[in-house]
Motif scaffolding. Structure first.
Motif, mmCIF file in Angstrom:
data_model
loop_
_atom_site.group_PDB
_atom_site.id
_atom_site.type_symbol
_atom_site.label_atom_id
_atom_site.label_comp_id
_atom_site.label_asym_id
_atom_site.label_seq_id
_atom_site.Cartn_x
_atom_site.Cartn_y
_atom_site.Cartn_z
ATOM 1 N N GLN A 136 0.944 -1.194 0.052
ATOM 2 C CA GLN A 136 0.048 -0.109 0.191
ATOM 3 C C GLN A 136 0.963 1.231 -0.072
ATOM 4 O OE1 GLN A 136 -2.391 -1.137 3.544
ATOM 5 N NE2 GLN A 136 -4.031 -0.640 1.979
ATOM 6 N N ASP A 137 0.358 2.306 -0.828
ATOM 7 C CA ASP A 137 1.105 3.509 -0.645
ATOM 8 C C ASP A 137 0.236 4.714 -0.300
ATOM 9 O OD1 ASP A 137 -0.200 3.963 -3.206
ATOM 10 O OD2 ASP A 137 1.491 4.072 -4.344
ATOM 11 N N TYR A 138 0.757 5.814 0.025
ATOM 12 C CA TYR A 138 0.215 6.834 0.324
ATOM 13 C C TYR A 138 0.898 7.960 -0.383
ATOM 14 C CZ TYR A 138 -1.259 10.993 3.051
ATOM 15 O OH TYR A 138 -1.801 12.205 3.702
ATOM 16 N N ARG A 139 0.421 9.118 -1.013
ATOM 17 C CA ARG A 139 0.940 10.206 -1.802
ATOM 18 C C ARG A 139 0.743 11.497 -1.292
ATOM 19 N NH1 ARG A 139 3.064 8.198 -7.211
ATOM 20 N NH2 ARG A 139 3.040 6.115 -7.189
ATOM 21 N N LYS A 140 1.411 12.388 -1.085
ATOM 22 C CA LYS A 140 1.206 13.642 -0.812
ATOM 23 C C LYS A 140 1.917 14.625 -1.630
ATOM 24 C CE LYS A 140 2.003 15.148 3.460
ATOM 25 N NZ LYS A 140 2.835 15.557 4.754
ATOM 26 N N GLU A 141 1.285 15.611 -2.211
ATOM 27 C CA GLU A 141 1.756 16.734 -3.053
ATOM 28 C C GLU A 141 1.898 17.777 -2.224
ATOM 29 O OE1 GLU A 141 -0.899 17.177 -6.391
ATOM 30 O OE2 GLU A 141 -0.388 15.312 -7.341
ATOM 31 N N ARG A 142 3.073 18.270 -2.345
ATOM 32 C CA ARG A 142 3.576 19.741 -1.717
ATOM 33 C C ARG A 142 4.118 20.655 -2.718
ATOM 34 N NH1 ARG A 142 6.423 18.070 3.672
ATOM 35 N NH2 ARG A 142 7.561 19.827 3.076
ATOM 36 N N ALA A 143 3.847 21.961 -2.544
ATOM 37 C CA ALA A 143 4.206 22.990 -3.140
ATOM 38 C C ALA A 143 5.938 23.001 -2.906
ATOM 39 C CB ALA A 143 3.563 24.467 -3.190
ATOM 40 N N LEU A 144 6.618 23.391 -3.895
ATOM 41 C CA LEU A 144 8.101 23.650 -3.569
ATOM 42 C C LEU A 144 8.156 24.746 -2.503
ATOM 43 C CD1 LEU A 144 9.738 23.512 -6.984
ATOM 44 C CD2 LEU A 144 10.229 21.832 -4.926
ATOM 45 N N PRO A 145 9.000 24.783 -1.235
ATOM 46 C CA PRO A 145 8.907 25.929 -0.329
ATOM 47 C C PRO A 145 9.635 27.120 -0.967
ATOM 48 C CG PRO A 145 10.674 24.023 0.240
ATOM 49 C CD PRO A 145 9.692 23.611 -0.953
ATOM 50 N N SER A 146 9.460 28.196 -0.405
ATOM 51 C CA SER A 146 10.239 29.352 -0.655
ATOM 52 C C SER A 146 10.980 29.495 0.053
ATOM 53 C CB SER A 146 9.164 30.495 -0.403
ATOM 54 O OG SER A 146 8.841 30.759 0.831
ATOM 55 N N PHE A 147 12.205 30.389 -0.036
ATOM 56 C CA PHE A 147 13.428 30.520 1.018
ATOM 57 C C PHE A 147 13.039 30.769 2.445
ATOM 58 C CE2 PHE A 147 15.148 31.100 -3.321
ATOM 59 C CZ PHE A 147 15.902 30.287 -3.275
ATOM 60 N N THR A 148 11.522 31.507 2.513
ATOM 61 C CA THR A 148 11.083 31.749 3.820
ATOM 62 C C THR A 148 10.383 30.843 4.556
ATOM 63 O OG1 THR A 148 9.480 33.024 2.898
ATOM 64 C CG2 THR A 148 11.210 34.342 3.303
ATOM 65 N N GLU A 149 9.814 29.848 3.790
ATOM 66 C CA GLU A 149 8.959 28.675 4.444
ATOM 67 C C GLU A 149 9.587 27.454 4.197
ATOM 68 O OE1 GLU A 149 4.769 26.719 3.251
ATOM 69 O OE2 GLU A 149 4.971 28.715 2.414
ATOM 70 N N MET A 150 9.929 26.797 5.325
ATOM 71 C CA MET A 150 10.638 25.613 5.390
ATOM 72 C C MET A 150 9.702 24.637 6.077
ATOM 73 S SD MET A 150 13.282 25.644 3.417
ATOM 74 C CE MET A 150 14.202 24.080 3.855
ATOM 75 N N ARG A 151 9.293 23.328 5.557
ATOM 76 C CA ARG A 151 8.621 22.540 6.127
ATOM 77 C C ARG A 151 9.467 21.255 6.142
ATOM 78 N NH1 ARG A 151 3.453 22.361 2.851
ATOM 79 N NH2 ARG A 151 4.730 23.106 1.147
ATOM 80 N N ASP A 152 9.452 20.616 7.083
ATOM 81 C CA ASP A 152 10.106 19.215 7.341
ATOM 82 C C ASP A 152 9.327 18.086 6.494
ATOM 83 O OD1 ASP A 152 12.457 20.221 8.288
ATOM 84 O OD2 ASP A 152 11.695 19.782 10.423
ATOM 85 N N THR A 153 10.265 17.173 5.968
ATOM 86 C CA THR A 153 9.344 15.987 5.287
ATOM 87 C C THR A 153 9.965 14.939 6.272
ATOM 88 O OG1 THR A 153 9.543 16.735 3.154
ATOM 89 C CG2 THR A 153 9.529 14.229 3.564
ATOM 90 N N THR A 154 8.992 14.282 6.995
ATOM 91 C CA THR A 154 9.450 13.344 7.900
ATOM 92 C C THR A 154 9.631 11.778 7.323
ATOM 93 O OG1 THR A 154 6.901 12.792 8.525
ATOM 94 C CG2 THR A 154 8.375 14.470 9.967
ATOM 95 N N ALA A 155 10.322 10.863 7.959
ATOM 96 C CA ALA A 155 10.327 9.451 7.486
ATOM 97 C C ALA A 155 9.281 8.871 7.543
ATOM 98 C CB ALA A 155 11.615 8.998 8.529
ATOM 99 N N ALA A 156 8.228 9.095 8.150
ATOM 100 C CA ALA A 156 7.045 8.143 8.119
ATOM 101 C C ALA A 156 5.790 9.390 8.697
ATOM 102 C CB ALA A 156 6.972 7.289 9.412
ATOM 103 N N VAL A 157 4.831 8.891 8.120
ATOM 104 C CA VAL A 157 3.456 9.755 8.445
ATOM 105 C C VAL A 157 2.615 8.403 8.854
ATOM 106 C CG1 VAL A 157 3.932 11.719 7.157
ATOM 107 C CG2 VAL A 157 2.729 9.842 6.102
ATOM 108 N N ASN A 158 1.316 8.882 9.427
ATOM 109 C CA ASN A 158 0.071 8.057 9.537
ATOM 110 C C ASN A 158 -0.824 8.362 8.619
ATOM 111 O OD1 ASN A 158 1.545 6.966 11.873
ATOM 112 N ND2 ASN A 158 0.847 8.402 13.036
ATOM 113 N N ALA A 159 -1.328 7.532 7.913
ATOM 114 C CA ALA A 159 -2.356 7.345 6.952
ATOM 115 C C ALA A 159 -3.482 6.763 7.430
ATOM 116 C CB ALA A 159 -1.785 7.299 5.562
ATOM 117 N N ALA A 160 -4.926 7.267 7.051
ATOM 118 C CA ALA A 160 -6.203 6.737 7.436
ATOM 119 C C ALA A 160 -6.271 5.674 6.232
ATOM 120 C CB ALA A 160 -7.212 7.803 7.159
ATOM 121 N N PRO A 161 -6.862 4.527 6.665
ATOM 122 C CA PRO A 161 -6.914 3.489 5.425
ATOM 123 C C PRO A 161 -7.758 4.039 4.175
ATOM 124 C CG PRO A 161 -7.711 2.855 7.768
ATOM 125 C CD PRO A 161 -7.532 4.230 7.801
#
Length: 95
Positions: A38-63
């Motif tokens: 099973q897989d889970y896909r997330k789309e994220r906009a490329l961050p700007s230089f002033t906005e950084m969001r970490d990508t974590t090693a794992a996430v919890n996804a609803a079935p």
């Protein structure tokens, strides 16, 4: 931060990061179960230089948000990478 896994959610691990081919400047993050089925896909906009969001090693996804991986080669690749990530990182590790 990845919250503790609830009874209904499934922990999935980062297995692939790709960049969109279109003009929207998207990063597509693919997470998978450790068996690769099973897989889970997330789309994220490329961050700007002033906005950084970490990508974590794992996430919890609803079935209902999990997809099926039907290709056996892809299942095997996802399983190997998800297991490697699980062994090497805590779920909240920034990748």
């Amino acid at each position: 931060m990845v919250p503790e896994q609830s009874n209904n959610d499934t922990r999935v691990w980062l297995v692939e990061r790709t960049y969109s081919d279109d003009e929207q400047n998207l990063i597509i993050l693919t997470y998978a179960t450790t068996d690769g089925k099973q897989d889970y896909r997330k789309e994220r906009a490329l961050p700007s230089f002033t906005e950084m969001r970490d990508t974590t090693a794992a996430v919890n996804a609803a079935p209902e948000n999990l997809g099926s991986v039907d290709d056996s080669d892809l299942q095997e690749r996802y399983a190997a990478e998800a297991q490697r990530m699980q062994e090497a990182h805590a779920p909240n590790d920034a990748i």
